[in-house]
Each structure stands twice: as C-alpha cells, then as structure tokens.
Design an enzyme around this catalytic site. Structure first.
Site, PDB file in Angstrom:
ATOM      1  N   ARG A  34       0.815  -1.205   0.000  1.00  0.00           N
ATOM      2  CA  ARG A  34       0.000   0.000   0.000  1.00  0.00           C
ATOM      3  C   ARG A  34       0.854   1.262   0.000  1.00  0.00           C
ATOM      4  O   ARG A  34       1.800   1.371   0.775  1.00  0.00           O
ATOM      5  CB  ARG A  34      -0.935  -0.005   1.213  1.00  0.00           C
ATOM      6  CG  ARG A  34      -1.991  -1.100   1.139  1.00  0.00           C
ATOM      7  CD  ARG A  34      -2.637  -1.396   2.482  1.00  0.00           C
ATOM      8  NE  ARG A  34      -3.634  -2.467   2.359  1.00  0.00           N
ATOM      9  CZ  ARG A  34      -3.353  -3.762   2.360  1.00  0.00           C
ATOM     10  NH1 ARG A  34      -2.085  -4.163   2.490  1.00  0.00           N
ATOM     11  NH2 ARG A  34      -4.296  -4.665   2.232  1.00  0.00           N
ATOM     12  N   HIS A  53      -0.789  -2.412  -4.480  1.00  0.00           N
ATOM     13  CA  HIS A  53      -0.122  -3.220  -5.511  1.00  0.00           C
ATOM     14  C   HIS A  53      -0.019  -2.488  -6.860  1.00  0.00           C
ATOM     15  O   HIS A  53      -0.227  -3.071  -7.922  1.00  0.00           O
ATOM     16  CB  HIS A  53      -0.837  -4.561  -5.685  1.00  0.00           C
ATOM     17  CG  HIS A  53      -0.752  -5.467  -4.498  1.00  0.00           C
ATOM     18  ND1 HIS A  53       0.283  -5.411  -3.587  1.00  0.00           N
ATOM     19  CD2 HIS A  53      -1.575  -6.468  -4.071  1.00  0.00           C
ATOM     20  CE1 HIS A  53       0.098  -6.333  -2.652  1.00  0.00           C
ATOM     21  NE2 HIS A  53      -1.019  -6.988  -2.921  1.00  0.00           N
ATOM     22  N   HIS A  98       2.893 -12.787  -5.659  1.00  0.00           N
ATOM     23  CA  HIS A  98       1.793 -12.981  -4.712  1.00  0.00           C
ATOM     24  C   HIS A  98       1.365 -14.452  -4.656  1.00  0.00           C
ATOM     25  O   HIS A  98       0.179 -14.779  -4.679  1.00  0.00           O
ATOM     26  CB  HIS A  98       0.608 -12.099  -5.121  1.00  0.00           C
ATOM     27  CG  HIS A  98      -0.253 -11.659  -3.985  1.00  0.00           C
ATOM     28  ND1 HIS A  98      -1.019 -12.534  -3.237  1.00  0.00           N
ATOM     29  CD2 HIS A  98      -0.472 -10.437  -3.454  1.00  0.00           C
ATOM     30  CE1 HIS A  98      -1.677 -11.861  -2.317  1.00  0.00           C
ATOM     31  NE2 HIS A  98      -1.370 -10.578  -2.425  1.00  0.00           N
ATOM     32  N   TYR A 124       0.432 -17.988  -3.127  1.00  0.00           N
ATOM     33  CA  TYR A 124      -0.131 -18.555  -1.902  1.00  0.00           C
ATOM     34  C   TYR A 124       0.270 -20.024  -1.827  1.00  0.00           C
ATOM     35  O   TYR A 124      -0.008 -20.800  -2.743  1.00  0.00           O
ATOM     36  CB  TYR A 124      -1.654 -18.503  -1.896  1.00  0.00           C
ATOM     37  CG  TYR A 124      -2.283 -17.154  -1.699  1.00  0.00           C
ATOM     38  CD1 TYR A 124      -2.584 -16.680  -0.427  1.00  0.00           C
ATOM     39  CD2 TYR A 124      -2.620 -16.366  -2.794  1.00  0.00           C
ATOM     40  CE1 TYR A 124      -3.197 -15.451  -0.246  1.00  0.00           C
ATOM     41  CE2 TYR A 124      -3.238 -15.135  -2.624  1.00  0.00           C
ATOM     42  CZ  TYR A 124      -3.517 -14.689  -1.351  1.00  0.00           C
ATOM     43  OH  TYR A 124      -4.130 -13.469  -1.175  1.00  0.00           O
ATOM     44  N   ASP A 165      -0.968  -9.872   8.077  1.00  0.00           N
ATOM     45  CA  ASP A 165      -0.898  -9.093   6.840  1.00  0.00           C
ATOM     46  C   ASP A 165       0.180  -8.050   7.087  1.00  0.00           C
ATOM     47  O   ASP A 165      -0.075  -6.842   7.040  1.00  0.00           O
ATOM     48  CB  ASP A 165      -2.247  -8.458   6.497  1.00  0.00           C
ATOM     49  CG  ASP A 165      -2.274  -7.883   5.085  1.00  0.00           C
ATOM     50  OD1 ASP A 165      -1.246  -7.989   4.389  1.00  0.00           O
ATOM     51  OD2 ASP A 165      -3.312  -7.318   4.686  1.00  0.00           O
ATOM     52  N   GLU A 208       5.797 -12.769   0.419  1.00  0.00           N
ATOM     53  CA  GLU A 208       5.985 -11.738  -0.597  1.00  0.00           C
ATOM     54  C   GLU A 208       7.267 -10.954  -0.287  1.00  0.00           C
ATOM     55  O   GLU A 208       7.266 -10.034   0.532  1.00  0.00           O
ATOM     56  CB  GLU A 208       4.785 -10.795  -0.632  1.00  0.00           C
ATOM     57  CG  GLU A 208       3.456 -11.485  -0.881  1.00  0.00           C
ATOM     58  CD  GLU A 208       2.271 -10.561  -0.684  1.00  0.00           C
ATOM     59  OE1 GLU A 208       2.250  -9.480  -1.302  1.00  0.00           O
ATOM     60  OE2 GLU A 208       1.379 -10.898   0.124  1.00  0.00           O
TER      61      GLU A 208
END
Length: 348
Positions: free
Chosen positions: A78, A104, A178, A180, A250, A313
């Site tokens: 961000r 992003h 990104h 997962y 996060d 990340e």
C-alpha cells in the site's frame, strides 16, 4: 531419457499456460497473464500434490482473484494516500475510492497484463522470461519502466524468480510475487497447522487500514515470533491486537539477513513430509494468511478455507517512501533494478 521440458497451451483471454517439468517430476505451470505461477505440483509419497493456490483458466483469475500467484508492480503493498515525492518532485497516484490508498501499483497493474514471453532451456533448468513495458504515466507513475521477470525451475527442485528493470526517469519500483502456499494440497484445510520459521526480529506495525504506521516492533514476546519453528495457529488463535486487527497476518517482517547461504523463512507441512525454503536478497517479506472468511473463492472445484493459504511476498517493506529505516524503493535511470528470490522444495 531427458525429462526436463516445457510445453504450452491456450489458457483463455489471449493468454498462454506454460508447463515446466524437471527430472524429478516437479511441474510448475505459469502464464503470461500477470507473469504468474498457476500450479506447483510435487510428487509426495507417490502422489502428485499441488502446493500453490491457482485457477484453471485466465477468466477465473479475472472473475475471482487477479492477485493469486501474480507478479506485483510497480509497487507491492500500500502507498498511503497514493502520494510520494522523488527529489522534491511530488506525485499523486489515482487512489482506490474505497480506502483512499493505492494497493499493488493501482488498478489493472502488472497482474492484469499479458506479458511477452521467451523460453530458455538448458540441461539443468528451464526458464520463462516475462517482459512488460510500463509506459510513462501508467497508473500515475513517472518514467517508462521496462521490466523482466524470469521464472526458472531447476533440477534441484528450486523455483527461481529473477527481477530486472530499467527506467528512463526516476520512479518507484518494488515488485514481488503474490504466491499462496498450502503444502497439504487441500484448499479446504486452513494453514493453521503449518509450521513457520522466519529469521526476523522485527515486524512493521500496521494501522486499521493496514498501512504501515512507521513503528518497527520486536517479535519477542509476541505471536509474531517465528525465530524458532512454530505453528501458524499462534497468529490465528490469539488476542494480540495486531493479529486481531487483520485476523491473522498481513504484515512485513524485517529480515535479519539477506542472501542465499541459508533460508530466511521455511514453511513446513503439518505432517512434516514437505517444506518450502525461501531465500531472497530483499530486506523484508510480507506474510498474509489469506483471511477471506467464508467467502473465499472456489479453487479447482473446492471452496477455499478461511486461512487456506499463506504468502511469502519478498520486497522492501511498505512504508519505505514515508519512514526512515524502512528501505529505499526509488529507481533511477543509471541504476538498473536486479533482485532474486528462490523457493526450494524439500521432501522428507
């Protein structure tokens, strides 16, 4: 017989799916849509296990979640209020009307583009070089940025991500991937019982809107302490305010070391039959525990569990353009960008 190979087929929406297979039967499927990883299929105890979250077509990425497995840029994370300055020149990016920030790189960034691709193959590895030119002013960023992101699958069961970029004007650049992971291969299962090690003594505190506050807090005495192997459940079942705020993780972890002599992070499957080691030259890793609640997307025909995946990340920590000590993400024309992250698969 040579097994190391690459094939390709249509993936929809004008995109191509490339399938890379090494001599050990590990298959990595990647696509030029967003220069992303789609599948990472590993033979475990005689069975094939897909250990990353992904979808079966390009359309599903557009419809369900465009960030899954994608290359992120120009700037991961961000940018608060979408504003920044380079050499006393102020810039204002278009912000998300819902929160007033930029995530992003803004709407329809790297993750939505069809990248140029080139296959490079040797006896020991196969690579796809993805290339994209982000024109001056795209999403408000200055400078024409030429970005290359190379995915390599080696016979050492490594997935290498090599980033390179040049710009003709001073700009911001802080890419990541990104991906997962869910090492059980079962997307209906939470990653709560996965074990994690992160060589980081500090993490970046986030505000209610998950922007960095500028505080770097010690992990010691908090659920963020993964300096020794611990189950991820410790950040999911806790009253610690930073975990409650986002329902898990996060957050950027500030790494104690960079380089490739030893891993900075390790994820291990619940029954210890598989692990992923992360090596990077980036100073931080943002870890996100996929807190989509009960409304997560359907992944390969199965409903994704809440906390059904975990990201690693690698990047410079968000907040770098605001706070001293968070790192530098300004890219100048005379200093090309170059970075590498490695994910190594280990089978027990």
């Amino acid at each position: 017989m040579e097994i190391l190979n690459v094939t390709q087929k249509e993936f929809g929406e004008k995109s191509i799916l490339y399938s890379l297979t090494n001599d050990h039967g590990v298959t990595m499927n990647v696509t030029d849509l967003g220069a992303r990883i789609v599948d990472l299929i590993v033979p475990v105890n005689g069975e094939k296990r897909n250990i990353v979250l992904g979808f079966d077509s390009a359309k599903e990425y557009y419809d369900k979640d465009i960030y899954f497995g994608a290359s992120i840029g120009r700037v991961a994370g961000r940018i608060k209020h979408g504003s920044f300055a380079i050499d006393d020149q102020n810039y204002q990016l278009p912000v998300d009307p819902k929160n007033g920030h930029v995530l992003h790189g803004g709407a329809e960034s790297f993750e939505t583009k069809i990248w140029q691709s080139e296959i490079v193959k040797t006896d020991e590895q196969v690579s796809i070089i993805f290339s994209y030119v982000s024109e001056d002013g795209e999403n408000g960023f200055p400078g024409t940025l030429k970005a290359d992101i190379t995915y390599t699958l080696t016979n050492e069961n490594e997935w290498l991500i090599d980033y390179q970029a040049t710009t003709d004007l001073p700009t911001l650049y802080n890419p990541t991937n990104h991906v997962y992971f869910n090492l059980t291969g079962d997307v209906t299962k939470s990653i709560a019982d996965h074990k994690l090690v992160v060589d980081a003594d500090r993490f970046a505190v986030v505000a209610d809107d998950t922007t960095a506050t500028g505080e770097l807090r010690k992990v010691e005495g908090t659920p963020f302490d993964f300096t020794h192997s611990a189950a991820l459940n410790q950040v999911l079942e806790t009253t610690y305010e930073q975990n409650v705020l986002v329902n898990g993780l996060d957050h950027p972890f500030i790494l104690n070391h960079t380089g490739f002599d030893r891993p900075q992070a390790v994820i291990t499957a619940p029954n210890d039959d598989l692990s992923i080691e992360m090596y990077t030259d980036r100073p931080a890793v943002v870890i996100f525990t996929a807190q989509f609640g009960e409304d997560g997307p359907v992944v390969r025909g199965e409903q994704l569990a809440n906390h059904g995946g975990i990201t690693l990340e690698t990047q410079v920590s968000p907040g770098a353009i605001e706070f001293e000590g968070f790192g530098d993400i300004i890219l100048y024309p005379d200093t090309p960008f170059k970075s590498r992250t490695i994910f190594k698969i280990n089978q027990e």
